[in-house]
Design a protein around this motif. Structure first.
Motif, PDB file in Angstrom:
ATOM      1  N   LEU A 150      77.996 -10.158 165.424  1.00  0.00           N
ATOM      2  CA  LEU A 150      77.761 -10.480 164.017  1.00  0.00           C
ATOM      3  C   LEU A 150      76.512  -9.702 163.615  1.00  0.00           C
ATOM      4  O   LEU A 150      75.393 -10.110 163.911  1.00  0.00           O
ATOM      5  CB  LEU A 150      77.568 -11.987 163.843  1.00  0.00           C
ATOM      6  N   LEU A 152      74.682 -12.471 157.828  1.00  0.00           N
ATOM      7  CA  LEU A 152      75.660 -13.517 158.071  1.00  0.00           C
ATOM      8  C   LEU A 152      75.754 -14.427 156.853  1.00  0.00           C
ATOM      9  O   LEU A 152      76.831 -14.905 156.499  1.00  0.00           O
ATOM     10  CB  LEU A 152      75.269 -14.346 159.302  1.00  0.00           C
ATOM     11  N   ILE A 157      81.342 -19.737 160.169  1.00  0.00           N
ATOM     12  CA  ILE A 157      81.496 -18.362 160.655  1.00  0.00           C
ATOM     13  C   ILE A 157      82.058 -18.344 162.068  1.00  0.00           C
ATOM     14  O   ILE A 157      82.959 -17.564 162.390  1.00  0.00           O
ATOM     15  CB  ILE A 157      80.142 -17.624 160.610  1.00  0.00           C
ATOM     16  N   SER A 174      74.401 -11.927 167.828  1.00  0.00           N
ATOM     17  CA  SER A 174      74.067 -11.618 166.442  1.00  0.00           C
ATOM     18  C   SER A 174      72.806 -10.775 166.317  1.00  0.00           C
ATOM     19  O   SER A 174      71.909 -10.841 167.159  1.00  0.00           O
ATOM     20  CB  SER A 174      73.847 -12.913 165.640  1.00  0.00           C
ATOM     21  N   ASP A 202      69.507 -12.652 155.559  1.00  0.00           N
ATOM     22  CA  ASP A 202      69.319 -13.804 156.445  1.00  0.00           C
ATOM     23  C   ASP A 202      67.875 -14.294 156.439  1.00  0.00           C
ATOM     24  O   ASP A 202      67.546 -15.251 157.159  1.00  0.00           O
ATOM     25  CB  ASP A 202      69.726 -13.427 157.883  1.00  0.00           C
TER      26      ASP A 202
END
Length: 414
Positions: free
Chosen positions: A86, A90, A108, A121, A127
């Motif tokens: 990811l 996100l 997610i 991630s 974010d």
């Protein structure tokens, strides 16, 4: 050109909701090391710019999250990754509230959890905002045993998602083996500082480049790995915001057959855009050069084959950085491919067809520091299938069709 270029030289020689009921972890889950399959392959699916939580207060926003989950499911039905990445943004953090800003992580990862897939991630500029941060997202991710996201650099300015993951042979049962592949994850930061406002009540901005403390950690850690295993191990890197080198390569020109992909975000937005070399961000400068140490590092570390970014939703090409570029001081010591992934989420701007870049590492090709990559679209079509090998940039491939996703309930300008 910039004083930061000199510094690098001294280092070349850190509302609660209940979780889903199922927390399956497969044989490559976080309970054990990442490993190649018995056939000598390891595949990665990269989901980029998912942007969950946009416009949560109206009907349009939650529907985009439903659409994005559908994208993830469609891709994972067609592909069989050993790891999902990811790679930043996100969540659309500016639309989040303090009490529930990170609950979107549950939505997610639900397709991954239900398939027993493990993930890692990086965090992007969206974010980080007044009500959300990399640290709060990481805390939410850590509710799931499938998550491999971690923090290895703890400098105050480092950001959160800076770490590496080794991938071992299928016969390896513990971490005493020699890795076949190293995966590096970098936090390019950006956005705004968590729970901070200035004297006028405005959110406080955060630098949007990989911090020098992270560059130092990367170089030192890589040197330790080379010394430990007596060789340069093939590696890949993930960072949300692309570097200035990608910006200059794009200016040089993208050949749709040699570097297949969409090239609609022109010019792209690199790290340190809008900053001055002295650290000011007052709208008077185009680019401050603060990502020079990071560029120096990724182009100097032997074995680093490619760096994958997002951020610019309308770019999906890979370009081999193998020469000194105009108006740059960084001359690459090793060739490295700078790649964009595909905009995966229905949140965020643009109506390009959603999808996810796939990367296939095979032990036989890693011996030559090569990997294969392609983009799987929501429609099921595959585009941009290339081999990042010694002749990439000279080989010719079919051009990528610039397909769009049209949705009557979508506001593509948001």
């Amino acid at each position: 050109m910039f004083s930061t270029a000199l510094v690098i030289l001294t280092f070349v020689a850190s509302i609660d909701a209940k979780p889903l009921a199922k927390t399956y972890v497969n044989s490559t889950g976080s309970s054990g090391p990442l490993t190649f399959k018995s056939d000598g392959t390891f595949q990665i699916s990269i989901f980029e710019d998912l942007h969950f939580g946009e416009n949560a207060w109206d009907q349009w926003g939650p529907q985009q999250d439903v659409n994005s989950v559908k994208v993830i499911n469609e891709i994972l039905e067609a592909e069989s990754p050993g790891l999902v990445v990811l790679n930043g943004d996100l969540i659309t953090g500016e639309n989040g509230f303090l009490e529930n800003s990170t609950v979107y992580i549950d939505q997610i990862v639900s397709p991954l959890v239900n398939r027993g897939l493990t993930w890692a991630s990086t965090y992007g500029n969206h974010d980080y905002d007044y009500n959300i941060s990399g640290s709060t997202i990481l805390a939410r991710e850590k509710r799931w045993s499938n998550s491999r996201t971690t923090q290895m650099v703890f400098d105050e300015e480092a950001g959160t998602s800076n770490y590496y993951l080794p991938v071992y042979d299928s016969n390896c049962s513990d971490e005493n083996c020699t890795p076949e592949l190293i995966l590096w994850f970098f936090d390019s930061r950006g956005g705004f500082r968590y729970q901070r406002k200035d004297g006028s009540g405005n959110r406080v901005g955060q630098p949007d480049w990989v911090d020098f403390s992270v560059v130092n950690w990367f170089l030192q850690t890589n040197n330790e790995l080379v010394e430990k295993y007596s060789k340069a191990i093939p590696s890949l890197a993930f960072v949300h915001i692309p570097t200035y080198a990608s910006y200059v390569l794009q200016k040089e020109g993208i050949n749709p057959h040699a570097e297949p992909g969409i090239n609609d975000d022109y010019p792209l937005a690199p790290q340190a855009q809008g900053w001055c070399a002295d650290g000011r961000n007052d709208g008077t400068c185009e680019y401050g050069g603060q990502d020079i140490p990071f560029m120096q590092a990724i182009s100097a570390v032997p074995g680093l084959m490619a760096v994958f970014s997002g951020h610019d939703h309308g770019n999906t090409w890979c370009y081999k950085w193998d020469r000194l570029l105009p108006n740059m001081t960084v001359s690459p010591r090793n060739d490295v491919n700078l790649c964009f992934s595909q905009h995966s989420g229905y949140g965020g701007y643009g109506n390009w067809e959603r999808g996810a870049r796939q990367v296939l590492a095979t032990k036989s090709k890693l011996a030559r520091f090569e990997v294969d990559t392609w983009i799987r679209l929501e429609s099921g079509n595959v585009v941009g299938s290339v081999s990042l090998n010694s002749t990439y940039g000279k080989d010719l491939y079919p051009a990528t069709n610039n397909s769009k996703t049209y949705c009557p309930t979508c506001d593509y300008g948001s």
